[in-house]
Scaffold this motif. Structure first.
Motif, PDB file in Angstrom:
ATOM      1  N   VAL A   1       0.167  14.234   5.355  1.00  0.00           N
ATOM      2  CA  VAL A   1       0.411  13.874   6.753  1.00  0.00           C
ATOM      3  C   VAL A   1       0.449  15.142   7.603  1.00  0.00           C
ATOM      4  O   VAL A   1       1.253  16.042   7.360  1.00  0.00           O
ATOM      5  N   ALA A   2      -0.466  15.199   8.574  1.00  0.00           N
ATOM      6  CA  ALA A   2      -0.465  16.305   9.542  1.00  0.00           C
ATOM      7  C   ALA A   2       0.308  15.803  10.762  1.00  0.00           C
ATOM      8  O   ALA A   2      -0.155  14.917  11.471  1.00  0.00           O
ATOM      9  N   ASN A   3       1.486  16.349  10.956  1.00  0.00           N
ATOM     10  CA  ASN A   3       2.358  15.821  12.024  1.00  0.00           C
ATOM     11  C   ASN A   3       2.280  16.658  13.312  1.00  0.00           C
ATOM     12  O   ASN A   3       1.702  17.731  13.332  1.00  0.00           O
ATOM     13  N   LYS A   4       2.885  16.116  14.340  1.00  0.00           N
ATOM     14  CA  LYS A   4       3.010  16.712  15.681  1.00  0.00           C
ATOM     15  C   LYS A   4       1.665  16.780  16.400  1.00  0.00           C
ATOM     16  O   LYS A   4       1.362  17.754  17.104  1.00  0.00           O
ATOM     17  N   ALA A   5       0.871  15.731  16.216  1.00  0.00           N
ATOM     18  CA  ALA A   5      -0.447  15.681  16.842  1.00  0.00           C
ATOM     19  C   ALA A   5      -0.366  15.653  18.370  1.00  0.00           C
ATOM     20  O   ALA A   5      -1.366  15.859  19.049  1.00  0.00           O
ATOM     21  N   ASP A   6       0.821  15.407  18.894  1.00  0.00           N
ATOM     22  CA  ASP A   6       0.993  15.403  20.365  1.00  0.00           C
ATOM     23  C   ASP A   6       1.083  16.826  20.913  1.00  0.00           C
ATOM     24  O   ASP A   6       0.989  17.031  22.114  1.00  0.00           O
TER      25      ASP A   6
END
Ligand SMILES: Nc1nc2c(ncn2[C@@H]2O[C@H](COP(=O)(O)OP(=O)(O)OP(=O)(O)O)[C@@H](O)[C@H]2O)c(=O)[nH]1
Length: 248
Positions: free
Chosen positions: A151-156
């Motif tokens: 999971v690659a998070n903080k796409a925002d």
């Protein structure tokens, strides 16, 4: 959602292979099948936020370094109620390219039926950890293809990204893992999908491995020949032969 325990007591929970922990307790005992997931990754990548989002749909904006908690919840997947346990783990440190995997973390990985490896697109070091962690999972589950989701998070937070999501996808593909780019803060559905896919994969593994075991134990063993009967029939055949010979 129920917070079960601090992970220090993880050993008290059913281990893989035990009656309720091997995924085959559900069908026969009426209890839902158990799926155990460990969430691992560097510090601050959003592991706790991810777990809490999946389990409660809520986003936690605060940051509090966690010691690792075990959460449990029942969810329905493809019409079957499953008991999911999710182990949130403390952030991992990396020292001069060596993974500082303490025994606590190793125990969590060993315990799990599936692993979520999280990194943040705003933290290159967390991305670098990915392959080390994947290797660790494979080492701790030799000969067992434990499903892993990256999971690659903080796409925002694209304006401060240090990792191209494309790189995450490529690496995940290379490692043979499913990849999800998510923003835990902005999107619940992607988070849910990542866990959903993982649970489905484990569930499929459990179902395909369990009936196999059962089937092999149900296949009737060839009856061992009854020696008395064989002797009797042998004698009969012999005396018939003798009779035929004497009559000739
Ligand atoms: N903008 C943004 N912030 C996020 C996102 N996910 C998590 N965060 C924030 O990132 C910070 C760290 O999140 P945690 O969930 O505590 O990170 P962790 O990986 O559990 O950290 P450790 O306990 O140190 O291992 C928190 O302030 C979260 O609110 C996201 O998708 N977008």
């Amino acid at each position: 959602m129920r917070l079960v325990q601090n992970m220090c007591t993880i050993a008290e929970y059913p281990q893989a292979g035990s009656a309720s922990g091997d995924g085959c307790g559900g069908a026969s005992s009426g209890r839902p099948r158990l799926i155990k997931i460990a969430v691992v990754g560097a510090s601050g990548v959003g592991k706790t936020a991810l777990v809490v989002r999946f389990l409660t749909k809520r986003f936690i904006g605060d940051y509090e370094r966690n010691a690792g908690n075990l959460y449990s919840r029942q969810i329905q997947i493809d019409g079957e109620m499953l008991a999911i346990q999710v182990q949130d783990t403390p952030g991992i440190q990396i020292h001069e390219h060596n993974l500082d995997c303490n025994e606590q973390l190793n125990r969590c990985i060993r315990w799990a039926d599936a692993v979520v490896i999280v990194f943040s697109i705003t933290d290159y070091k967390s991305y670098e950890l990915l392959s080390h962690l994947h290797q660790q999972v494979r080492q701790l589950h030799p000969g067992n293809r434990v499903p892993v989701v990256v999971v690659a998070n903080k796409a925002d937070l694209l304006h401060i990204k240090e990792v191209e999501p494309q790189n995450g996808l490529q690496l995940a593909n290379m490692l043979g893992c499913t990849f999800y780019e998510v923003s835990v803060s902005e999107n619940y559905n992607d988070v849910f999908n990542a866990f959903h896919v993982l649970c489905k994969e484990v569930s499929k593994q459990q179902i395909t491995s369990t009936p196999e075991k059962r089937r092999t134990s149900l296949i009737p063993r060839p009856k061992s020949p009854n020696m008395q009967d064989l002797k009797r029939r042998f004698k009969q055949a012999l005396s018939a032969k003798v009779r035929t010979v004497t009559s000739v």
